[in-house]
Design a protein around this motif. Structure first.
Motif: not given
Length: 444
Positions: A338-341, A386-387, A411-414
């Motif tokens: 969530a914070m990476l988003q 991040l992708n 989310f875009d990041s994992k």
């Protein structure tokens, strides 16, 4: 034990992002340098993905003992590891409560066998356990927790004389849940008179109001200033409260600090319309303006830490009338994504995210050799891509309660891999068969 060589990493640490390799030997980071090679090491090429320090979550409720139908140390720490959280500090409002040294050590004993992530526990202060609190070894646990408003497990400390004595009689960080009980009870009574138990959820942030939060936070801060105690105010939820905190000195010199949680940075009162009691927390999610002010205070360093307040309940418990639906929700698996988003949206830099989720909890609680990507420190590391888009669905939720307030969010990041104490503990949705967690030690 063994050696692991991480190649082609973009490391985020101490305000910098740099490309390098990392050599892990046994529990620790041995060397950080570009162009490393080691024929005896297992080599993992992260192909330019980011390596962050393992996240340290200073506030979780893993529900063990006594409430293990909702979650337990094993299930929730496993979910945490999948979310890049390598260290947690668990709260005392279990059943029985963690309000004696004996009960505290029983929790440590359980965690030593069950936990996937590094662990410590907060000792609960009450109206009548001051003498037990005085016996605490500062190195034995992460700190003291006081509920200045009642919440799950009602551990309300409402005796003013006892409260001051607790503030005067511990050198440990005193972490507080700040909501004014009298204000909340009056507000609740008002709405119960109108609606009975079926109060519409939209009134939750009006019942557990800005005033309730501010009255309690300001009182705790005044007491800390009077006594010289080391105060950390958990889960700020209002813009007004942010003005009680300062950013004019470094964290290491602060006696009074603050935390904000994922849900108060992500949701607003508009979301009650679709999420209902799934986003019923104490303190309540408030207005979009409050959320904006929390972000401002986080970014300008009046707020020092981002945490989760992970607190699972079963869906059937949540699916009740307002007064019967418990407050809290599960977050550890989805907090970092969530914070990476928010980073991807331009809201927060990776450097600031790492400062608030990794470095600062380590500093604030004097945790030994964790929270950084540094030679000689424990190799608690998280690889993030991040992708790599993914959707939160029932099938990929790891919490024992089986749901998330983020269900349906993409989310875009994992989190790709999580290393704990030098071991590859999580990789591409799979877990190591062995647990490698350790009890936290403190520089006190």
């Amino acid at each position: 034990m063994g050696r692991i060589l991480i190649k082609n990493a973009k490391v985020v640490n101490e305000g910098k992002v740099f490309e390098t390799d990392i050599l892990i030997k046994d529990d620790y980071i041995e060397k950080i340098e570009a162009g490393l090679s080691d024929s005896n090491a297992k080599t993992i090429d992260v192909l330019g993905n980011y390596i962050l320090p393992g996240v340290i979550d200073d506030q979780v409720h893993f529900r063990e003992p006594g409430l293990t139908h909702k979650g337990n140390i094993e299930s929730e720490s496993r979910a945490a590891l999948a979310g890049g959280i390598t260290t947690f500090m668990e709260q005392p409002n279990t059943n029985p409560q963690t309000t004696t040294i004996e009960k505290l050590e029983e929790k440590f004993s359980v965690a030593s066998k069950a936990s996937y992530a590094n662990y410590s526990f907060l000792f609960g202060g009450t109206n009548d356990n001051l003498e037990e609190l005085k016996k605490l070894d500062p190195k034995s646990c992460s700190g003291v927790k006081l509920f200045l408003g009642s919440s799950t497990g009602n551990m309300l400390v409402d005796n003013e004389e006892v409260l001051e004595k607790i503030f005067r009689n511990t050198e440990l960080v005193i972490s507080t849940h700040c909501e004014d009980e009298g204000t909340i009870r009056r507000n609740l009574e008002h709405y119960k008179n109108q609606f009975g138990d079926a109060i519409p959820i939209k009134y939750h942030p009006i019942i557990r109001s800005e005033q309730a939060c501010y009255l309690s936070s300001s009182k705790a801060i005044a007491l800390a200033k009077k006594t010289g105690a080391r105060l950390h105010v958990f889960h700020l939820s209002t813009g007004k409260e942010t003005n009680l905190f300062t950013n004019d000195i470094p964290l290491e010199q602060k006696k009074i600090t603050a935390e904000v949680c994922i849900h108060h940075l992500w949701f607003s009162d508009v979301d009650y319309g679709t999420k209902g009691t799934l986003i019923k927390w104490n303190p309540a999610v408030k207005t979009a303006n409050d959320r904006a002010q929390l972000w401002d205070a986080l970014l300008d360093d009046r707020i020092d830490v981002i945490a989760t307040d992970h607190a699972p309940h079963l869906l059937e418990e949540k699916d009740n009338a307002y007064t019967k639906a418990p407050s809290g929700g599960p977050l550890v698996q989805h907090a970092l994504p969530a914070m990476l988003q928010k980073h991807k949206e331009g809201k927060i830099s990776l450097e600031k995210l790492v400062e608030k989720m990794c470095h600062n909890p380590a500093k604030l609680f004097d945790i030994e050799k964790r929270g950084y990507v540094k030679e000689g420190f424990f190799a608690d590391l998280v690889e993030v891509d991040l992708n790599s888009k993914w959707e939160v669905k029932k099938a990929n939720i790891l919490y024992k309660c089986g749901w998330s307030p983020f269900e349906g969010v993409t989310f875009d990041s994992k989190v790709k891999r999580t290393f704990i104490n030098g071991h590859l503990a999580y990789e591409n949705s799979g877990f190591s068969k062995e647990k490698h967690a350790k009890r936290l030690t403190f520089n006190r």
